[in-house]
Enzyme design. Sequence first.
Site, mmCIF file in Angstrom:
data_model
loop_
_atom_site.group_PDB
_atom_site.id
_atom_site.type_symbol
_atom_site.label_atom_id
_atom_site.label_comp_id
_atom_site.label_asym_id
_atom_site.label_seq_id
_atom_site.Cartn_x
_atom_site.Cartn_y
_atom_site.Cartn_z
ATOM 1 N N ARG A 58 42.411 45.399 23.211
ATOM 2 C CA ARG A 58 42.270 45.899 21.837
ATOM 3 C C ARG A 58 42.098 47.414 21.757
ATOM 4 O O ARG A 58 42.552 48.036 20.812
ATOM 5 C CB ARG A 58 41.046 45.267 21.189
ATOM 6 C CG ARG A 58 41.239 43.819 20.844
ATOM 7 C CD ARG A 58 39.917 43.244 20.415
ATOM 8 N NE ARG A 58 39.612 43.673 19.056
ATOM 9 C CZ ARG A 58 39.760 42.907 17.987
ATOM 10 N NH1 ARG A 58 40.199 41.677 18.133
ATOM 11 N NH2 ARG A 58 39.469 43.338 16.795
ATOM 12 N N HIS A 106 34.377 24.963 41.887
ATOM 13 C CA HIS A 106 34.346 25.455 43.265
ATOM 14 C C HIS A 106 33.916 24.382 44.278
ATOM 15 O O HIS A 106 34.574 24.173 45.289
ATOM 16 C CB HIS A 106 33.391 26.641 43.394
ATOM 17 C CG HIS A 106 33.680 27.761 42.443
ATOM 18 N ND1 HIS A 106 34.955 28.111 42.074
ATOM 19 C CD2 HIS A 106 32.868 28.625 41.785
ATOM 20 C CE1 HIS A 106 34.900 29.143 41.229
ATOM 21 N NE2 HIS A 106 33.642 29.464 41.035
HETATM 22 C C1 BG6 Z 1 31.760 32.167 39.547
HETATM 23 C C2 BG6 Z 1 30.561 31.688 38.806
HETATM 24 O O1 BG6 Z 1 32.861 31.337 39.298
HETATM 25 O O2 BG6 Z 1 31.486 32.191 40.942
HETATM 26 C C3 BG6 Z 1 29.350 32.566 39.113
HETATM 27 O O3 BG6 Z 1 30.807 31.712 37.411
HETATM 28 C C4 BG6 Z 1 29.141 32.668 40.606
HETATM 29 O O4 BG6 Z 1 28.172 32.049 38.488
HETATM 30 C C5 BG6 Z 1 30.425 33.055 41.315
HETATM 31 O O5 BG6 Z 1 28.131 33.637 40.843
HETATM 32 C C6 BG6 Z 1 30.254 32.959 42.821
HETATM 33 O O6 BG6 Z 1 31.392 33.503 43.458
HETATM 34 P P1 BG6 Z 1 31.284 34.129 44.920
HETATM 35 O O7 BG6 Z 1 32.698 34.469 45.257
HETATM 36 O O8 BG6 Z 1 30.381 35.310 44.828
HETATM 37 O O9 BG6 Z 1 30.703 33.055 45.794
#
Ligand code: BG6
Length: 484
Positions: free
Chosen positions: A51, A240
């Site tokens: 934006r 994840h």
């Molecule tokens: C994100 C989450 O998808 O992954 C976060 O929303 C989290 O809450 C993060 O901290 C962790 O990712 P990484 O790569 O630091 O393990």
Amino acid sequence: MVSRVIPVEEFDLVIFGGTGDLARRKILPGLFRRFLSGQMPAGSRIIGAARSELDNAGYRKMISEAIAEFGGKESSNTKGLEGFLQQLEYVAIDARGEGGWRDLAQLVRDDVVQAFYFSVAPSLFGDLAERLHTNKIANKNSRIVVEKPFGRDLESARALNETLAAHFHERQIYRIDHYLGKETVQNLMAVRFGNMLFEPLWNNHYVDHIQITVAETVGVGGRGAYYDKSGAMRDMVQNHLMQLLCLIAMEPPGQFEADAVRDEKLKVIRALQPIDHHHIVRGQYDAGPDGPSYREDAENERSFTESFIAMRCHIANWRWAGVPFYIRTGKRMKARSSEITVVFKDLGHTIFEGDEARHRNILSIRLQPNEGMDLQVTIKEPGPGGMRLIDVPLDMTFADALGDTVEDVADAYERLIMDVIRGNQTLFMRGDEVEAAWRWTDPLIEGWEARNDVPKIYDAGSSGPDDALMLMHRDGRKWRDIKG
Ligand code: BG6
């Protein structure tokens, strides 16, 4: 040294939300590294769209500052940076109105790879998808990239899938789960399917149980408003941790190809059994010397949202029947450590008189930090004194084994964006996978909401609530220590 060069075709990548946090922290610094490694063919362009009323010069300045802040050691390469910035353009756009779309249509070319990164709130996906078509910018080969959260339950995920499907074919949609771009996560597949050693043992005859831990030291400060509506289950487990579980448990795909891999992952999700609430522990961190409590961070004194969760899962199929998968994830824990551990069964019988210890082979795959693997094996303790056995790790920390190159391992985002440009969907979630994951998690969430379940408070800097330790103790097992 930068990563090995794999050529890609010339491309136009439009980043909606091009001035946002993700673009500045991850997407553009990652693309800069790829530019340095020669993977951004001359003529390719990155077009920031947002934006703010900026011109190209203003955008380039913003991104050069972002690279200085988040670009790591490569950011000192000023000549490289100059070259990279020349490939950036900017269009001020109104996702819900007409402003800027004509300018974008003039910029984006039809005869190169076209990718549109929706780094914006999911509520804008529909508007963007529609305007890309009404303005005749997207074509049948364009790719779109979307981020989590991909819905907050099955119904909303379905609605999002339908919105995107109204304008794009599934083969054009790249749903990012950045865990799939992590080096060691891909290594999990290399270890399982590139070695003779493990596959014959990878089943309920030899495996006692599997643990998956993703522990973080950070709290939710700064994103409390979002987090308080999601909690660890929606924020980490549904995506994840389930992806990690799939990769560890899936059958070998016929080939390392997008749909072959995703079909196998989907089968794992569909085979997950419902979980009894006694096998779920939810927690919330307390205030500690390093920061406020979860409720203060979330600015919600009555919050029942979990910042920690541990569960015992079962996969109902021939390979895994009877093998528990213990998974846990939490914020403000004692160390940042993500690890998958495969604990093999005890020997049925020992031939070594006097040796009463419980020797077990344990394979642990460390995702972060100190990426690597170790395999605990039993050997004779060196020296005199007869056959005394000890357990030692066969350690392969990638930094030791691979030296310098490990430092140059690509960040998850840059690897995934390059896969989008190459048209490789293997490391992206398919729509049916996302829906199946919600189908499994929804009843669990509904269950604790209906019970008004109150999360257990745990000390910041700990391993989570004691009940999580009990979850395994009850089964005569214990969690691996969380070590940074
Ligand atoms: C994100 C989450 O998808 O992954 C976060 O929303 C989290 O809450 C993060 O901290 C962790 O990712 P990484 O790569 O630091 O393990």
